[in-house]
Enzyme design. Structure first.
Site, PDB file in Angstrom:
ATOM      1  N   ASP A   1     -16.015  -3.711  -7.166  1.00  0.00           N
ATOM      2  CA  ASP A   1     -17.451  -3.417  -7.188  1.00  0.00           C
ATOM      3  C   ASP A   1     -17.796  -2.531  -8.385  1.00  0.00           C
ATOM      4  O   ASP A   1     -18.904  -2.016  -8.461  1.00  0.00           O
ATOM      5  CB  ASP A   1     -17.897  -2.754  -5.875  1.00  0.00           C
ATOM      6  CG  ASP A   1     -17.311  -1.363  -5.694  1.00  0.00           C
ATOM      7  OD1 ASP A   1     -16.386  -0.993  -6.439  1.00  0.00           O
ATOM      8  OD2 ASP A   1     -17.780  -0.644  -4.792  1.00  0.00           O
TER       9      ASP A   1
ATOM     10  N   LYS B   1     -12.362   6.586 -16.001  1.00  0.00           N
ATOM     11  CA  LYS B   1     -12.332   7.305 -17.287  1.00  0.00           C
ATOM     12  C   LYS B   1     -11.466   6.540 -18.290  1.00  0.00           C
ATOM     13  O   LYS B   1     -10.361   6.087 -17.953  1.00  0.00           O
ATOM     14  CB  LYS B   1     -11.750   8.703 -17.091  1.00  0.00           C
ATOM     15  CG  LYS B   1     -12.672   9.599 -16.297  1.00  0.00           C
ATOM     16  CD  LYS B   1     -12.111  10.986 -16.167  1.00  0.00           C
ATOM     17  CE  LYS B   1     -13.060  11.826 -15.315  1.00  0.00           C
ATOM     18  NZ  LYS B   1     -12.448  12.980 -14.717  1.00  0.00           N
TER      19      LYS B   1
ATOM     20  N   GLU C   1       0.879  -1.188   0.000  1.00  0.00           N
ATOM     21  CA  GLU C   1       0.000   0.000   0.000  1.00  0.00           C
ATOM     22  C   GLU C   1       0.910   1.230   0.000  1.00  0.00           C
ATOM     23  O   GLU C   1       1.807   1.337   0.845  1.00  0.00           O
ATOM     24  CB  GLU C   1      -0.894  -0.027   1.244  1.00  0.00           C
ATOM     25  CG  GLU C   1      -1.585   1.282   1.577  1.00  0.00           C
ATOM     26  CD  GLU C   1      -2.532   1.732   0.482  1.00  0.00           C
ATOM     27  OE1 GLU C   1      -3.406   0.959   0.093  1.00  0.00           O
ATOM     28  OE2 GLU C   1      -2.373   2.877   0.011  1.00  0.00           O
TER      29      GLU C   1
ATOM     30  N   ASP D   1      -8.032   0.566  -7.447  1.00  0.00           N
ATOM     31  CA  ASP D   1      -8.606   1.834  -7.915  1.00  0.00           C
ATOM     32  C   ASP D   1      -9.151   1.606  -9.332  1.00  0.00           C
ATOM     33  O   ASP D   1      -8.428   1.110 -10.201  1.00  0.00           O
ATOM     34  CB  ASP D   1      -7.535   2.920  -7.930  1.00  0.00           C
ATOM     35  CG  ASP D   1      -7.115   3.313  -6.516  1.00  0.00           C
ATOM     36  OD1 ASP D   1      -7.955   3.232  -5.603  1.00  0.00           O
ATOM     37  OD2 ASP D   1      -5.948   3.698  -6.337  1.00  0.00           O
TER      38      ASP D   1
ATOM     39  N   THR E   1     -12.946  -7.117   2.774  1.00  0.00           N
ATOM     40  CA  THR E   1     -12.087  -5.992   3.148  1.00  0.00           C
ATOM     41  C   THR E   1     -12.946  -4.817   3.602  1.00  0.00           C
ATOM     42  O   THR E   1     -14.171  -4.809   3.452  1.00  0.00           O
ATOM     43  CB  THR E   1     -11.231  -5.523   1.951  1.00  0.00           C
ATOM     44  OG1 THR E   1     -12.099  -4.973   0.968  1.00  0.00           O
ATOM     45  CG2 THR E   1     -10.412  -6.662   1.376  1.00  0.00           C
ATOM     46  N   ARG E   2     -12.277  -3.807   4.134  1.00  0.00           N
ATOM     47  CA  ARG E   2     -13.002  -2.621   4.583  1.00  0.00           C
ATOM     48  C   ARG E   2     -13.748  -1.986   3.412  1.00  0.00           C
ATOM     49  O   ARG E   2     -14.903  -1.612   3.527  1.00  0.00           O
ATOM     50  CB  ARG E   2     -12.017  -1.623   5.196  1.00  0.00           C
ATOM     51  CG  ARG E   2     -12.703  -0.541   5.970  1.00  0.00           C
ATOM     52  CD  ARG E   2     -11.765   0.129   6.913  1.00  0.00           C
ATOM     53  NE  ARG E   2     -10.852   1.012   6.196  1.00  0.00           N
ATOM     54  CZ  ARG E   2     -10.255   2.050   6.739  1.00  0.00           C
ATOM     55  NH1 ARG E   2     -10.460   2.342   7.990  1.00  0.00           N
ATOM     56  NH2 ARG E   2      -9.445   2.804   6.043  1.00  0.00           N
ATOM     57  N   TYR E   3     -13.079  -1.902   2.268  1.00  0.00           N
ATOM     58  CA  TYR E   3     -13.740  -1.301   1.109  1.00  0.00           C
ATOM     59  C   TYR E   3     -14.924  -2.168   0.654  1.00  0.00           C
ATOM     60  O   TYR E   3     -15.980  -1.638   0.285  1.00  0.00           O
ATOM     61  CB  TYR E   3     -12.745  -1.101  -0.050  1.00  0.00           C
ATOM     62  CG  TYR E   3     -13.400  -0.392  -1.192  1.00  0.00           C
ATOM     63  CD1 TYR E   3     -13.422   0.993  -1.267  1.00  0.00           C
ATOM     64  CD2 TYR E   3     -14.081  -1.111  -2.178  1.00  0.00           C
ATOM     65  CE1 TYR E   3     -14.078   1.644  -2.289  1.00  0.00           C
ATOM     66  CE2 TYR E   3     -14.746  -0.468  -3.203  1.00  0.00           C
ATOM     67  CZ  TYR E   3     -14.734   0.904  -3.258  1.00  0.00           C
ATOM     68  OH  TYR E   3     -15.401   1.535  -4.263  1.00  0.00           O
TER      69      TYR E   3
ATOM     70  N   ASP F   1       4.454   0.707  -4.184  1.00  0.00           N
ATOM     71  CA  ASP F   1       3.751   0.092  -5.302  1.00  0.00           C
ATOM     72  C   ASP F   1       3.854  -1.435  -5.204  1.00  0.00           C
ATOM     73  O   ASP F   1       4.960  -1.972  -5.086  1.00  0.00           O
ATOM     74  CB  ASP F   1       4.417   0.598  -6.593  1.00  0.00           C
ATOM     75  CG  ASP F   1       3.674   0.175  -7.843  1.00  0.00           C
ATOM     76  OD1 ASP F   1       2.985  -0.867  -7.818  1.00  0.00           O
ATOM     77  OD2 ASP F   1       3.802   0.876  -8.859  1.00  0.00           O
TER      78      ASP F   1
HETATM   79  C1  LIG Z   1     -10.362   1.280  -3.291  1.00  0.00           C
HETATM   80  S1  LIG Z   1      -8.965   1.137  -2.220  1.00  0.00           S
HETATM   81  C2  LIG Z   1      -9.143  -0.530  -1.597  1.00  0.00           C
HETATM   82  C3  LIG Z   1      -8.390  -0.733  -0.312  1.00  0.00           C
HETATM   83  C4  LIG Z   1      -8.403  -2.167   0.259  1.00  0.00           C
HETATM   84  N1  LIG Z   1      -7.754  -3.085  -0.664  1.00  0.00           N
HETATM   85  C5  LIG Z   1      -9.807  -2.647   0.589  1.00  0.00           C
HETATM   86  O1  LIG Z   1     -10.347  -3.458  -0.178  1.00  0.00           O
HETATM   87  O2  LIG Z   1     -10.364  -2.194   1.619  1.00  0.00           O
HETATM   88  C6  LIG Z   1      -7.607   0.985  -3.359  1.00  0.00           C
HETATM   89  C7  LIG Z   1      -6.258   0.976  -2.663  1.00  0.00           C
HETATM   90  O3  LIG Z   1      -5.232   0.622  -3.579  1.00  0.00           O
HETATM   91  C8  LIG Z   1      -4.065   1.358  -3.250  1.00  0.00           C
HETATM   92  N2  LIG Z   1      -3.156   1.336  -4.415  1.00  0.00           N
HETATM   93  C9  LIG Z   1      -3.270   2.058  -5.550  1.00  0.00           C
HETATM   94  N3  LIG Z   1      -2.254   1.771  -6.400  1.00  0.00           N
HETATM   95  C10 LIG Z   1      -1.490   0.831  -5.774  1.00  0.00           C
HETATM   96  C11 LIG Z   1      -0.296   0.152  -6.124  1.00  0.00           C
HETATM   97  N4  LIG Z   1       0.312   0.376  -7.304  1.00  0.00           N
HETATM   98  N5  LIG Z   1       0.212  -0.748  -5.253  1.00  0.00           N
HETATM   99  C12 LIG Z   1      -0.397  -0.965  -4.059  1.00  0.00           C
HETATM  100  N6  LIG Z   1      -1.532  -0.353  -3.672  1.00  0.00           N
HETATM  101  C13 LIG Z   1      -2.064   0.533  -4.517  1.00  0.00           C
HETATM  102  C14 LIG Z   1      -4.616   2.717  -2.890  1.00  0.00           C
HETATM  103  O4  LIG Z   1      -3.701   3.462  -2.127  1.00  0.00           O
HETATM  104  C15 LIG Z   1      -5.870   2.333  -2.087  1.00  0.00           C
HETATM  105  O5  LIG Z   1      -5.570   2.187  -0.710  1.00  0.00           O
END
Ligand SMILES: C[S@@+](CC[C@H](N)C(=O)[O-])C[C@H]1O[C@@H](n2cnc3c(N)ncnc32)[C@H](O)[C@@H]1O
Length: 157
Positions: free
Chosen positions: A96, A64, A11, A60, A135-137, A38
């Site tokens: 989702d 777009k 993260e 994420d 997960t939380r999300y 990353d």
């Molecule tokens: C929509 S959140 C989901 C968080 C968690 N996985 C959950 O399901 O509760 C997307 C997460 O992916 C992380 N993220 C984005 N690009 C990433 C990358 N290249 N490597 C690791 N994490 C990344 C973001 O910082 C964010 O916390």
């Protein structure tokens, strides 16, 4: 959960790493390591054919079209996942976002020589794999009236 398995989480954002560390401490987990950055960077450092599972949990969505190349489900990362998974290892995705679901099905179809979709029934993608930890999300998504979709792929031997 699964104390005999090792987990590596990635993260980039400090707040997310801190929240995960608090959970690791409170639950006294000894089999979890975290990488602040990353996920692809840490993955690149792992030996080939070393992992049993790769979980991509609510990436994420970059909805777009002009941002589509930022989506984690893309040819480069999927080739990397294929290299790092053991034969018969699994890549598991939760999202989702219907657009991301469709996109992922399309990308993974291009990688059918590496990954077999493990769908057993027509609406398989609506049910989490057994033993799934939301997960939380994922929980937030359900509270807000959306629903997660789940895809499971097996690395072809
Ligand atoms: C929509 S959140 C989901 C968080 C968690 N996985 C959950 O399901 O509760 C997307 C997460 O992916 C992380 N993220 C984005 N690009 C990433 C990358 N290249 N490597 C690791 N994490 C990344 C973001 O910082 C964010 O916390």
């Amino acid at each position: 959960m699964l104390p005999d398995n090792g987990f590596i989480g990635a993260e980039p954002f400090l707040n997310g790493v801190a929240a995960a560390l608090a959970q690791i401490r409170d639950r006294q987990l000894r089999n979890v390591r975290l990488w602040r950055g990353d996920a692809l960077e840490v993955l690149a450092r792992i030996p080939d054919a070393a992992l049993s599972f790769i979980y991509l949990l609510h990436p994420d969505p970059w909805p777009k079209a002009r941002h589509a190349k930022r989506r984690m489900v893309s040819d480069g990362p999927i080739d990397l996942f294929a290299a790092k998974l053991k034969p018969d290892g699994e890549f598991r995705l939760a999202t989702d976002a219907p657009t991301y679901l469709n996109w992922s099905l399309m990308v993974m179809q291009r990688h059918a020589h590496q990954f077999e979709w493990l769908a057993e029934r027509p609406n398989d993608f609506l049910e989490p794999p057994s033993g799934w930890m939301e997960t939380r999300y994922g929980a937030k998504s359900r509270r807000e009236g959306r629903r997660p979709y789940y895809l499971r792929y097996r690395r072809q031997p």
